[in-house]
Design an enzyme around this catalytic site. Structure first.
Site, PDB file in Angstrom:
ATOM      1  N   GLN A  85       0.873  -1.050  -0.085  1.00  0.00           N
ATOM      2  CA  GLN A  85      -0.078   0.058   0.256  1.00  0.00           C
ATOM      3  C   GLN A  85       0.853   1.531   0.070  1.00  0.00           C
ATOM      4  O   GLN A  85       0.586   2.241  -0.686  1.00  0.00           O
ATOM      5  CB  GLN A  85      -0.936   0.003   1.259  1.00  0.00           C
ATOM      6  CG  GLN A  85      -1.984  -1.072   1.196  1.00  0.00           C
ATOM      7  CD  GLN A  85      -3.079  -0.894  -0.039  1.00  0.00           C
ATOM      8  OE1 GLN A  85      -3.388   0.322  -0.304  1.00  0.00           O
ATOM      9  NE2 GLN A  85      -3.316  -1.802  -0.572  1.00  0.00           N
ATOM     10  N   ARG A  94      12.395   2.934   8.761  1.00  0.00           N
ATOM     11  CA  ARG A  94      13.508   2.688   9.323  1.00  0.00           C
ATOM     12  C   ARG A  94      14.934   2.513   8.615  1.00  0.00           C
ATOM     13  O   ARG A  94      14.823   2.243   7.546  1.00  0.00           O
ATOM     14  CB  ARG A  94      13.634   1.415  10.117  1.00  0.00           C
ATOM     15  CG  ARG A  94      12.347   1.050  11.209  1.00  0.00           C
ATOM     16  CD  ARG A  94      11.851  -0.150  11.311  1.00  0.00           C
ATOM     17  NE  ARG A  94      11.635  -1.033   9.898  1.00  0.00           N
ATOM     18  CZ  ARG A  94      11.440  -2.301  10.035  1.00  0.00           C
ATOM     19  NH1 ARG A  94      11.536  -3.015  10.975  1.00  0.00           N
ATOM     20  NH2 ARG A  94      11.073  -2.854   8.818  1.00  0.00           N
ATOM     21  N   THR A 136      12.738  -1.658   2.322  1.00  0.00           N
ATOM     22  CA  THR A 136      12.089  -0.876   1.243  1.00  0.00           C
ATOM     23  C   THR A 136      12.645   0.516   1.092  1.00  0.00           C
ATOM     24  O   THR A 136      12.364   1.286   0.144  1.00  0.00           O
ATOM     25  CB  THR A 136      10.526  -0.888   1.348  1.00  0.00           C
ATOM     26  OG1 THR A 136      10.374  -0.478   2.807  1.00  0.00           O
ATOM     27  CG2 THR A 136       9.844  -2.090   1.282  1.00  0.00           C
ATOM     28  N   ASP A 173       0.234  -4.261  10.345  1.00  0.00           N
ATOM     29  CA  ASP A 173      -0.668  -4.214  11.073  1.00  0.00           C
ATOM     30  C   ASP A 173       0.149  -4.426  12.642  1.00  0.00           C
ATOM     31  O   ASP A 173      -0.482  -3.701  13.708  1.00  0.00           O
ATOM     32  CB  ASP A 173      -1.984  -5.042  11.108  1.00  0.00           C
ATOM     33  CG  ASP A 173      -2.716  -4.404   9.925  1.00  0.00           C
ATOM     34  OD1 ASP A 173      -3.025  -3.305   9.903  1.00  0.00           O
ATOM     35  OD2 ASP A 173      -3.095  -5.307   9.305  1.00  0.00           O
ATOM     36  N   GLN A 230       2.191  -1.722  14.389  1.00  0.00           N
ATOM     37  CA  GLN A 230       1.533  -0.173  14.282  1.00  0.00           C
ATOM     38  C   GLN A 230       1.561   0.250  15.599  1.00  0.00           C
ATOM     39  O   GLN A 230       1.721   1.499  15.875  1.00  0.00           O
ATOM     40  CB  GLN A 230       0.194  -0.154  13.516  1.00  0.00           C
ATOM     41  CG  GLN A 230       0.471  -0.204  12.098  1.00  0.00           C
ATOM     42  CD  GLN A 230      -0.935  -0.381  11.392  1.00  0.00           C
ATOM     43  OE1 GLN A 230      -2.106   0.057  11.941  1.00  0.00           O
ATOM     44  NE2 GLN A 230      -0.993  -0.486  10.120  1.00  0.00           N
ATOM     45  N   HIS A 280      -6.255   0.220   7.404  1.00  0.00           N
ATOM     46  CA  HIS A 280      -7.063  -0.866   8.179  1.00  0.00           C
ATOM     47  C   HIS A 280      -7.403  -0.168   9.466  1.00  0.00           C
ATOM     48  O   HIS A 280      -6.499   0.052  10.199  1.00  0.00           O
ATOM     49  CB  HIS A 280      -6.429  -2.060   7.911  1.00  0.00           C
ATOM     50  CG  HIS A 280      -6.960  -3.376   8.245  1.00  0.00           C
ATOM     51  ND1 HIS A 280      -8.549  -3.525   8.315  1.00  0.00           N
ATOM     52  CD2 HIS A 280      -6.398  -4.555   9.026  1.00  0.00           C
ATOM     53  CE1 HIS A 280      -8.578  -4.607   9.080  1.00  0.00           C
ATOM     54  NE2 HIS A 280      -7.531  -5.247   9.395  1.00  0.00           N
ATOM     55  N   ASP A 312     -13.413  -6.693   6.664  1.00  0.00           N
ATOM     56  CA  ASP A 312     -12.365  -6.919   6.018  1.00  0.00           C
ATOM     57  C   ASP A 312     -11.775  -8.302   6.581  1.00  0.00           C
ATOM     58  O   ASP A 312     -11.178  -9.255   5.881  1.00  0.00           O
ATOM     59  CB  ASP A 312     -11.322  -5.782   6.258  1.00  0.00           C
ATOM     60  CG  ASP A 312     -10.019  -6.088   5.411  1.00  0.00           C
ATOM     61  OD1 ASP A 312      -9.841  -5.750   4.069  1.00  0.00           O
ATOM     62  OD2 ASP A 312      -8.809  -6.498   6.068  1.00  0.00           O
ATOM     63  N   GLU A 349      -8.290 -28.143 -13.274  1.00  0.00           N
ATOM     64  CA  GLU A 349      -9.644 -28.251 -13.049  1.00  0.00           C
ATOM     65  C   GLU A 349     -10.103 -27.240 -11.715  1.00  0.00           C
ATOM     66  O   GLU A 349     -10.997 -26.485 -11.843  1.00  0.00           O
ATOM     67  CB  GLU A 349     -10.278 -29.550 -12.879  1.00  0.00           C
ATOM     68  CG  GLU A 349     -10.309 -30.429 -13.921  1.00  0.00           C
ATOM     69  CD  GLU A 349     -11.024 -29.813 -15.113  1.00  0.00           C
ATOM     70  OE1 GLU A 349     -12.049 -29.086 -15.154  1.00  0.00           O
ATOM     71  OE2 GLU A 349     -10.704 -29.713 -16.247  1.00  0.00           O
TER      72      GLU A 349
HETATM   73  P1  NAD Z   1       3.634  -4.357   3.669  1.00  0.00           P
HETATM   74  O1  NAD Z   1       4.157  -5.591   4.424  1.00  0.00           O
HETATM   75  O2  NAD Z   1       3.485  -4.618   2.006  1.00  0.00           O
HETATM   76  O3  NAD Z   1       4.509  -3.296   3.894  1.00  0.00           O
HETATM   77  C1  NAD Z   1       5.075  -2.662   5.183  1.00  0.00           C
HETATM   78  C2  NAD Z   1       6.032  -1.510   5.089  1.00  0.00           C
HETATM   79  O4  NAD Z   1       6.153  -0.960   6.454  1.00  0.00           O
HETATM   80  C3  NAD Z   1       7.259  -1.979   4.511  1.00  0.00           C
HETATM   81  O5  NAD Z   1       8.029  -0.710   3.762  1.00  0.00           O
HETATM   82  C4  NAD Z   1       8.334  -2.192   5.636  1.00  0.00           C
HETATM   83  O6  NAD Z   1       9.594  -2.002   5.487  1.00  0.00           O
HETATM   84  C5  NAD Z   1       7.933  -1.272   6.648  1.00  0.00           C
HETATM   85  N1  NAD Z   1       7.962  -1.309   7.985  1.00  0.00           N
HETATM   86  C6  NAD Z   1       7.770  -2.493   8.744  1.00  0.00           C
HETATM   87  N2  NAD Z   1       8.009  -2.387  10.014  1.00  0.00           N
HETATM   88  C7  NAD Z   1       8.202  -0.930  10.105  1.00  0.00           C
HETATM   89  C8  NAD Z   1       8.510  -0.041  11.155  1.00  0.00           C
HETATM   90  N3  NAD Z   1       8.548  -0.668  12.476  1.00  0.00           N
HETATM   91  N4  NAD Z   1       8.636   1.198  11.201  1.00  0.00           N
HETATM   92  C9  NAD Z   1       8.396   1.749   9.720  1.00  0.00           C
HETATM   93  N5  NAD Z   1       8.371   1.233   8.653  1.00  0.00           N
HETATM   94  C10 NAD Z   1       8.118  -0.434   8.864  1.00  0.00           C
HETATM   95  O7  NAD Z   1       2.227  -3.799   4.257  1.00  0.00           O
HETATM   96  P2  NAD Z   1       0.877  -3.774   3.311  1.00  0.00           P
HETATM   97  O8  NAD Z   1       0.303  -4.897   3.106  1.00  0.00           O
HETATM   98  O9  NAD Z   1       0.977  -2.463   2.423  1.00  0.00           O
HETATM   99  O10 NAD Z   1       0.163  -3.070   4.648  1.00  0.00           O
HETATM  100  C11 NAD Z   1      -0.186  -1.939   5.104  1.00  0.00           C
HETATM  101  C12 NAD Z   1      -1.510  -1.405   5.714  1.00  0.00           C
HETATM  102  O11 NAD Z   1      -2.417  -1.373   4.585  1.00  0.00           O
HETATM  103  C13 NAD Z   1      -1.781  -2.477   6.749  1.00  0.00           C
HETATM  104  O12 NAD Z   1      -2.587  -1.801   7.668  1.00  0.00           O
HETATM  105  C14 NAD Z   1      -2.733  -3.488   5.835  1.00  0.00           C
HETATM  106  O13 NAD Z   1      -3.583  -3.923   6.427  1.00  0.00           O
HETATM  107  C15 NAD Z   1      -3.458  -2.275   4.956  1.00  0.00           C
HETATM  108  N6  NAD Z   1      -4.209  -2.899   3.785  1.00  0.00           N
HETATM  109  C16 NAD Z   1      -3.299  -3.605   3.044  1.00  0.00           C
HETATM  110  C17 NAD Z   1      -3.869  -4.205   1.754  1.00  0.00           C
HETATM  111  C18 NAD Z   1      -3.059  -4.928   0.865  1.00  0.00           C
HETATM  112  O14 NAD Z   1      -3.518  -5.502  -0.103  1.00  0.00           O
HETATM  113  N7  NAD Z   1      -1.886  -5.691   1.172  1.00  0.00           N
HETATM  114  C19 NAD Z   1      -5.078  -3.668   1.413  1.00  0.00           C
HETATM  115  C20 NAD Z   1      -5.902  -2.811   2.121  1.00  0.00           C
HETATM  116  C21 NAD Z   1      -5.101  -2.343   3.400  1.00  0.00           C
HETATM  117 MG    MG Z   2      -7.162  -7.281   5.368  1.00  0.00          MG
END
Ligand code: NAD
Ligand code: MG
Length: 336
Positions: A21, A41, A46, A76, A79, A101, A184, A220
């Site tokens: 996201q 961080r 990333t 999540d 966070q 979320h 969700d 299938e």
């Molecule tokens: P992800 O795992 O793809 O990416 C997480 C990012 O956070 C990475 O850049 C990682 O390096 C960074 N990160 C990890 N720990 C960290 C920290 N302590 N401090 C700073 N950065 C840190 O995550 P995602 O799937 O994009 O999900 C992010 C949010 O979006 C979540 O709340 C998820 O529920 C929500 N969401 C995701 C989707 C989806 O399709 N993936 C859809 C809707 C909502």
């Molecule tokens: Mg979800």
């Protein structure tokens, strides 16, 4: 036609996290004219990607200091700690805290500062789609919600952000943190991820145990699922019924309810109850804090399932899949 776009705020945005996201949000918002900085961080996985995409990358503490809006797009389960240790101490008075979320806020793991606006904007699609649709001038529908409206303008901030993602080009629907979080979780558990993958595995095992070739079983019950889901997506179950044979329809009517019956629905209700009363989240937090012992075990079992083994071999012969497309030469890549 009047639009409210002109009157919506233009907050300075810090996007914390640059995964699925985070990357899509940061890029779409920047292309929509917002001032965007990325918080990560130092040395995290990333960071290089965000820099390569041209973003200024700061530590989360630095990134949020002068942001009017902070989008929390880390996994999540990190966070709460991020909010408690970094965001709460560094966000400006009266800023907007935004989630994609509602889990942490709805279940009380994060208790946001009272001076903040707290909103949710969740695109209904993975990040790659959010970016791709934006680039071709369309958008992915977004749902948004307000948890705390200190400024009286929380909704405008949510709409400005959703608009910047491209969601306003598609559809925006107002929800609540409770509804977004519970639906969700239910969707991914009972139908999309949990339900669909278990259904496919059970169908595959049934055919293979009955002596049919795994390759045939794969086509299938897994491969052809895409064709069906595409029809659902385009025109609902009605469209599937238009496209499948009479034989397939009759089989659907008589056998579908034998597989997914009232007892399945009763168990779905149990799953929903565990989500609503917080049992699922309590267990997930405990699992995460214990170092993911069961998660790793379950994941390994999925990865080693025979359908994965045969699927890998069969997909290697599907030239149209992205992984099998001819790779550009290094010269072509440099010119692109
Ligand atoms: P992800 O795992 O793809 O990416 C997480 C990012 O956070 C990475 O850049 C990682 O390096 C960074 N990160 C990890 N720990 C960290 C920290 N302590 N401090 C700073 N950065 C840190 O995550 P995602 O799937 O994009 O999900 C992010 C949010 O979006 C979540 O709340 C998820 O529920 C929500 N969401 C995701 C989707 C989806 O399709 N993936 C859809 C809707 C909502
Ligand atoms: Mg979800």
């Amino acid at each position: 036609m009047t639009t409210t776009t002109d009157t919506l705020p233009q907050p300075k945005i810090a996007v914390v996290g640059y995964g699925s996201q985070g990357r899509a949000h940061a890029m779409n918002l920047r292309d929509s004219g917002f001032d965007v900085v990325v918080g990560l961080r130092a040395g995290g996985p990333t960071e290089g990607k965000a820099k390569a995409d041209g973003f200024i990358v700061k530590t989360p503490a630095e990134a949020v200091k002068d942001a009017d809006l902070v989008a929390v797009l880390t996994p999540d389960m990190v966070q709460k700690q991020l909010y408690d240790e970094v965001l709460a101490a560094n966000m400006k008075q009266g800023a907007v805290l935004l989630f994609a979320h509602g889990l942490n806020v709805h279940f009380g793991m994060i208790a946001p500062r009272e001076d903040l606006d707290v909103v949710l904007v969740a695109p209904k699609g993975p990040g790659a789609l959010v970016r791709r649709e934006y680039e071709i001038g369309r958008g992915v529908p977004c749902i948004y919600a307000i948890y705390q409206d200190k400024s009286g303008k929380a909704k405008d901030y949510a709409l400005a952000y959703a608009g910047g993602l491209g969601g306003a080009r598609a559809n925006l629907i107002e929800t609540t943190f409770k509804e977004e979080t519970e639906t969700d979780l239910f969707g991914e558990q009972a139908v999309l991820c949990g339900g669909a993958s278990s259904l496919v595995q059970a169908g595959f095992e049934t055919l293979v145990e009955a002596g049919y070739q795994p390759e045939i079983a794969y086509y299938e019950v897994l491969h052809e699922l895409k064709l069906i889901v595409d029809l659902f997506y385009e025109g609902g179950i009605t469209r599937m019924l238009e496209f499948i044979s009479e034989t397939a329809q009759y089989g659907d009517y008589v056998s579908g309810p034998r597989v997914i019956d009232a007892s399945t629905k009763a168990r779905m209700k149990d799953v929903l109850t565990d989500i609503q009363n917080g049992t699922f989240t309590k267990n997930w937090v405990a699992e995460y804090e214990a170092g993911l012992p069961n998660y790793k075990k379950f994941k390994q079992a999925d990865l080693e399932h025979p359908i994965e083994v045969v699927g890998k071999q069969l997909r290697a012969k599907m030239v149209w899949l992205a992984d099998n497309a001819p790779k550009p030469t290094s010269q072509q890549a440099a010119a692109a």
